[in-house]
Structure formats: structure tokens, C-alpha cells
Design an enzyme around this catalytic site. Structure first.
Site, mmCIF file in Angstrom:
data_model
loop_
_atom_site.group_PDB
_atom_site.id
_atom_site.type_symbol
_atom_site.label_atom_id
_atom_site.label_comp_id
_atom_site.label_asym_id
_atom_site.label_seq_id
_atom_site.Cartn_x
_atom_site.Cartn_y
_atom_site.Cartn_z
ATOM 1 N N LYS A 16 0.838 -1.215 0.000
ATOM 2 C CA LYS A 16 0.000 0.000 0.000
ATOM 3 C C LYS A 16 0.868 1.259 0.000
ATOM 4 O O LYS A 16 0.351 2.371 -0.063
ATOM 5 C CB LYS A 16 -0.881 0.040 1.261
ATOM 6 C CG LYS A 16 -1.746 -1.183 1.473
ATOM 7 C CD LYS A 16 -3.130 -0.943 0.926
ATOM 8 C CE LYS A 16 -4.067 -2.081 1.207
ATOM 9 N NZ LYS A 16 -4.453 -2.837 0.035
ATOM 10 N N THR A 64 10.476 -3.574 3.031
ATOM 11 C CA THR A 64 9.564 -4.529 3.647
ATOM 12 C C THR A 64 10.135 -5.932 3.493
ATOM 13 O O THR A 64 11.257 -6.120 3.018
ATOM 14 C CB THR A 64 8.130 -4.341 3.085
ATOM 15 O OG1 THR A 64 7.246 -5.174 3.826
ATOM 16 C CG2 THR A 64 8.022 -4.644 1.611
ATOM 17 N N LYS A 68 14.364 -6.401 5.531
ATOM 18 C CA LYS A 68 14.588 -5.419 6.591
ATOM 19 C C LYS A 68 15.943 -5.606 7.294
ATOM 20 O O LYS A 68 16.570 -4.634 7.710
ATOM 21 C CB LYS A 68 13.448 -5.479 7.611
ATOM 22 C CG LYS A 68 12.115 -4.972 7.065
ATOM 23 C CD LYS A 68 11.053 -4.977 8.138
ATOM 24 C CE LYS A 68 9.751 -4.392 7.627
ATOM 25 N NZ LYS A 68 8.754 -4.217 8.705
ATOM 26 N N ASN A 89 13.240 -0.258 8.331
ATOM 27 C CA ASN A 89 12.134 -0.225 7.359
ATOM 28 C C ASN A 89 12.152 1.045 6.513
ATOM 29 O O ASN A 89 11.273 1.254 5.689
ATOM 30 C CB ASN A 89 10.769 -0.445 8.024
ATOM 31 C CG ASN A 89 10.175 0.834 8.583
ATOM 32 O OD1 ASN A 89 10.905 1.766 8.930
ATOM 33 N ND2 ASN A 89 8.862 0.881 8.673
ATOM 34 N N ALA A 130 7.594 -12.473 19.559
ATOM 35 C CA ALA A 130 9.004 -12.142 19.820
ATOM 36 C C ALA A 130 9.754 -12.039 18.504
ATOM 37 O O ALA A 130 10.961 -12.275 18.443
ATOM 38 C CB ALA A 130 9.638 -13.184 20.736
ATOM 39 N N ALA A 156 8.716 -19.802 24.191
ATOM 40 C CA ALA A 156 9.012 -18.977 25.375
ATOM 41 C C ALA A 156 10.447 -18.443 25.373
ATOM 42 O O ALA A 156 10.673 -17.267 25.705
ATOM 43 C CB ALA A 156 8.759 -19.802 26.638
ATOM 44 N N ALA A 157 11.399 -19.272 24.980
ATOM 45 C CA ALA A 157 12.816 -18.884 25.088
ATOM 46 C C ALA A 157 13.122 -17.628 24.277
ATOM 47 O O ALA A 157 13.983 -16.830 24.665
ATOM 48 C CB ALA A 157 13.696 -20.041 24.639
ATOM 49 N N TYR A 223 -3.414 -5.835 9.467
ATOM 50 C CA TYR A 223 -4.450 -4.898 9.015
ATOM 51 C C TYR A 223 -5.178 -5.456 7.800
ATOM 52 O O TYR A 223 -4.672 -6.332 7.091
ATOM 53 C CB TYR A 223 -3.855 -3.522 8.698
ATOM 54 C CG TYR A 223 -2.704 -3.568 7.730
ATOM 55 C CD1 TYR A 223 -1.401 -3.657 8.201
ATOM 56 C CD2 TYR A 223 -2.917 -3.566 6.348
ATOM 57 C CE1 TYR A 223 -0.337 -3.727 7.324
ATOM 58 C CE2 TYR A 223 -1.856 -3.627 5.466
ATOM 59 C CZ TYR A 223 -0.572 -3.705 5.963
ATOM 60 O OH TYR A 223 0.475 -3.788 5.080
ATOM 61 N N GLY A 245 -4.014 -2.902 12.711
ATOM 62 C CA GLY A 245 -2.769 -2.165 12.525
ATOM 63 C C GLY A 245 -2.738 -1.218 11.353
ATOM 64 O O GLY A 245 -1.652 -0.767 10.960
HETATM 65 P P1 NAP Z 1 7.954 -12.665 12.508
HETATM 66 O O1 NAP Z 1 9.251 -11.997 12.779
HETATM 67 O O2 NAP Z 1 7.873 -13.772 11.529
HETATM 68 O O3 NAP Z 1 7.423 -13.214 13.933
HETATM 69 C C1 NAP Z 1 6.263 -13.965 14.002
HETATM 70 C C2 NAP Z 1 5.835 -14.124 15.459
HETATM 71 O O4 NAP Z 1 4.518 -14.671 15.460
HETATM 72 C C3 NAP Z 1 6.714 -15.075 16.271
HETATM 73 O O5 NAP Z 1 6.805 -14.577 17.583
HETATM 74 C C4 NAP Z 1 5.907 -16.393 16.226
HETATM 75 O O6 NAP Z 1 6.129 -17.221 17.344
HETATM 76 C C5 NAP Z 1 4.500 -15.848 16.280
HETATM 77 N N1 NAP Z 1 3.471 -16.740 15.724
HETATM 78 C C6 NAP Z 1 3.296 -17.086 14.429
HETATM 79 N N2 NAP Z 1 2.191 -17.853 14.291
HETATM 80 C C7 NAP Z 1 1.659 -17.991 15.533
HETATM 81 C C8 NAP Z 1 0.513 -18.676 16.051
HETATM 82 N N3 NAP Z 1 -0.307 -19.362 15.238
HETATM 83 N N4 NAP Z 1 0.239 -18.592 17.384
HETATM 84 C C9 NAP Z 1 1.069 -17.879 18.191
HETATM 85 N N5 NAP Z 1 2.178 -17.215 17.761
HETATM 86 C C10 NAP Z 1 2.466 -17.282 16.457
HETATM 87 O O7 NAP Z 1 6.842 -11.616 12.061
HETATM 88 P P2 NAP Z 1 6.858 -10.035 12.324
HETATM 89 O O8 NAP Z 1 7.646 -9.362 11.283
HETATM 90 O O9 NAP Z 1 7.210 -9.811 13.756
HETATM 91 O O10 NAP Z 1 5.329 -9.639 12.047
HETATM 92 C C11 NAP Z 1 4.304 -9.984 12.980
HETATM 93 C C12 NAP Z 1 2.983 -9.396 12.502
HETATM 94 O O11 NAP Z 1 3.016 -7.969 12.580
HETATM 95 C C13 NAP Z 1 2.646 -9.749 11.055
HETATM 96 O O12 NAP Z 1 1.298 -10.168 11.012
HETATM 97 C C14 NAP Z 1 2.815 -8.450 10.303
HETATM 98 O O13 NAP Z 1 1.902 -8.334 9.235
HETATM 99 C C15 NAP Z 1 2.492 -7.427 11.395
HETATM 100 N N6 NAP Z 1 3.124 -6.110 11.134
HETATM 101 C C16 NAP Z 1 2.310 -5.050 10.906
HETATM 102 C C17 NAP Z 1 2.864 -3.796 10.657
HETATM 103 C C18 NAP Z 1 1.960 -2.616 10.412
HETATM 104 O O14 NAP Z 1 2.445 -1.597 9.903
HETATM 105 N N7 NAP Z 1 0.691 -2.683 10.774
HETATM 106 C C19 NAP Z 1 4.263 -3.633 10.632
HETATM 107 C C20 NAP Z 1 5.074 -4.746 10.901
HETATM 108 C C21 NAP Z 1 4.494 -5.987 11.150
HETATM 109 P P3 NAP Z 1 7.353 -18.288 17.379
HETATM 110 O O15 NAP Z 1 8.557 -17.508 17.798
HETATM 111 O O16 NAP Z 1 6.913 -19.284 18.387
HETATM 112 O O17 NAP Z 1 7.465 -18.859 15.991
#
Ligand code: NAP
Length: 279
Positions: A16, A64, A68, A89, A130, A156-157, A223, A245
Site C-alpha cells: 500500500k 519490507t 529489513k 524499514n 518475539a 518462550a525462550a 491490518y 494495525g
Molecule cells: P515474525 O518476525 O515472523 O514473527 C512472528 C511471530 O509470530 C513469532 O513470535 C511467532 O512465534 C509468532 N506466531 C506465528 N504464528 C503464531 C501462532 N499461530 N500462534 C502464536 N504465535 C504465532 O513476524 P513479524 O515481522 O514480527 O510480524 C508480525 C505481525 O506484525 C505480522 O502479522 C505483520 O503483518 C504485522 N506487522 C504489521 C505492521 C503494520 O504496519 N501494521 C508492521 C510490521 C508488522 P514463534 O517464535 O513461536 O514462531
């Protein structure tokens, strides 16, 4: 010649950012273009695209997934937010200098405090996840005066390690990390943020209903997905308000725009245009 900006990712067609920055440029009268660059899946694709964009006179990039981390590695200077997030970013080019920023967490805080009207000072916040989005939120939440930050993650770790790493950087904000299963009925929060990617697969992190009971807001960083399973769980637990978001996305874009152009655009019209009703 207009100044050149772009967003780089892979895939990128869904982004977007061109729409958002195009509207910002129009509203603020900036002479600039904003394109999309697909960095591809081949090793070295990001570095090649970065070099050719700079050679062509590009002034700045939004970055993105999945670039990153590489964006931060390519930078000659990085903000504290980008360094603690371990990711950038947004990039800005000035001669030989490549400056890196991470505006995701700043956009999150701006959305919660300014658009949703919830001051963060003194609050107890549960931050689920995390990964990169959690890392990027830590410093901005602490700067906003959050009193206690609990990181809870499926693994958890990862949350425990992240809390330990971040603690020395978060000033007066107390940070703890653990597993989702470690949350007990006595853990109550004023704000619960889902920074996991669970909503993308139609799931919700396993959070006890009691975590939402005294919350003024449940916020899903995802979002455009309507009422996600996480937001539904928050509503069922009588959380006062839910939000997704989209505001974080628009506010981080506004921060990058201001950093590049020296003028902060009004975000209200763009936010209204991108908002998908939470039903
Ligand atoms: P990431 O680095 O891949 O991390 C994913 C996280 O989600 C990890 O902590 C993972 O846990 C957990 N997870 C995945 N599936 C799960 C489930 N079914 N149940 C519980 N925990 C789960 O991803 P990220 O970059 O941090 O992004 C996270 C989210 O934020 C995404 O949906 C992204 O679209 C959103 N986001 C939005 C914006 C915005 O501008 N609105 C900006 C950035 C990110 P484990 O460690 O156990 O695998």
C-alpha cells in the site's frame, strides 16, 4: 526532475506504500515519485537493487519483507530504534551515507496515543510475539512511558531472551519475557498488542481471557483482515475497544515521509481511505 523514492520487498505487488506516499505527496505539494521495486528471491538481489536505485539518484527507500535485516546491514548509520529492532524499514541516501531507521514501533505508538486516544505513560502492556514487529515496538513503547511490558511468545525462550537483551535499553520500563502458557489469571493489562503473525493464518495466540478483562484496548498489528480471531477473543473477554494495525501502517509511512521531506503529512484522510471495517 522530481526526487525519487520507492518501496522494496519480495513479493511487493500487495504494498500500500505507493498509494499512501502518493497521497501524502499530493497533499503536501512535494515534487517526488514513489515506485515499487521487487528485490527478487535470488541472493544479492537486494544489494543490486539498492545500488542501482542509488546510482539512478534515488533519495530514499521503504523496506519490507524479507529485506529489513539486509537494509540495516547495508546502512552506514542507524537509529537506536533500528539497532534494537535489528532491522530497518526506511533508508535515506545522502552522498555516500546510507541512513537506516525503523518507524514501525513509532507508528504503533503514534496510532495508539494520537489516533486511538490511549496515553501509554504508566500503563501495563502485554506484547504477544518475539519476532521483528515485537523487537521494533520495544523502544518506542518504553519511550512513551509504559511502566511494565510483558513479552509472551509461543516459543518462550525467544521472549525470555529478547526481554533480557532489551532490558538495559528501556530505561524505567520493566520488561519480562516468557511463554503464552506462563500467563496467569492474576496478570492483567491495560493494553494487549498482538505482534504475532497468527492472524495471517486465521489463528489467535492462546491468551487467557483474564488478560483482556481490564484492558482499554486490544490491538492487532495485522491490518485489512477485519475482526481477527485475536480481536474476537478480546471482545468476548469484554475488552473495552479493539483496533487493527492500519493506523500503524499509515503512521510509520508518515514518519518516513517527514524524515525524507521535512514535512509531516496529515494522516486522517489516508487512514479513512485504507480502513477496513472491523466486522
Ligand atoms: P515474525 O518476525 O515472523 O514473527 C512472528 C511471530 O509470530 C513469532 O513470535 C511467532 O512465534 C509468532 N506466531 C506465528 N504464528 C503464531 C501462532 N499461530 N500462534 C502464536 N504465535 C504465532 O513476524 P513479524 O515481522 O514480527 O510480524 C508480525 C505481525 O506484525 C505480522 O502479522 C505483520 O503483518 C504485522 N506487522 C504489521 C505492521 C503494520 O504496519 N501494521 C508492521 C510490521 C508488522 P514463534 O517464535 O513461536 O514462531
Amino acid at each position: 526532475m522530481p526526487d525519487r523514492y520507492a518501496v522494496i520487498g519480495h513479493p511487493i505487488a500487495h504494498s500500500k506504500s505507493p498509494l499512501i506516499h502518493g497521497l501524502f505527496a499530493q497533499a503536501t505539494g512535494q515534487d517526488m515519485t514513489y515506485d515499487m521495486i521487487d528485490g527478487g528471491a535470488e541472493p544479492g538481489g537486494f544489494d543490486r537493487a539498492l545500488a542501482s536505485f542509488r546510482t539512478a539518484g534515488g533519495r530514499g527507500l521503504n523496506v519490507t519483507l524479507p529485506f529489513k535485516l539486509q537494509a540495516l546491514a547495508a546502512a552506514t548509520q542507524a537509529s537506536d530504534d533500528a539497532r534494537l529492532a535489528g532491522a530497518a524499514n526506511a533508508l535515506r541516501f545522502d552522498g555516500e551515507r546510507i541512513e537506516a531507521q525503523n518507524f514501525d514501533g513509532i507508528g504503533l505508538v503514534r496510532d495508539i496515543e494520537h489516533n486511538l486516544g490511549l496515553p501509554l505513560a504508566g500503563k501495563r502492556v502485554l506484547l504477544l510475539g518475539a519476532g521483528g514487529a515485537t523487537r521494533g515496538a520495544l523502544l518506542p513503547l518504553a519511550r512513551a512511558g509504559v511502566a511494565r511490558l510483558v513479552l509472551a511468545n509461543r516459543t518462550a525462550a525467544k521472549a525470555t531472551g529478547l526481554a533480557r537483551e532489551a532490558a538495559p535499553h528501556l530505561g524505567g520500563c520493566v520488561v519480562e519475557g516468557g511463554g503464552l502458557a506462563d500467563l496467569t489469571a492474576s496478570d492483567t493489562f491495560e493494553l494487549v498488542i498482538n505482534a504475532t503473525s497468527s492472524s495471517l493464518s486465521g489463528e489467535a495466540p492462546a491468551v487467557p481471557a483474564s488478560a483482556f478483562a481490564s484492558a482499554a484496548l486490544a490491538y492487532d498489528m495485522v491490518y485489512g483482515k477485519g475482526l481477527t480471531p485475536f480481536l474476537k477473543a478480546a471482545q468476548a473477554a469484554r475488552c473495552a475497544r479493539v483496533a487493527d494495525g492500519v493506523g500503524m501502517l499509515v503512521e510509520q509511512a508518515a514518519e518516513a515521509f517527514a524524515w525524507w521531506r521535512g514535512v509531516r503529512p496529515d494522516t486522517r484522510d489516508v487512514l479513512a481511505r485504507l480502513t477496513v471495517p472491523l466486522v
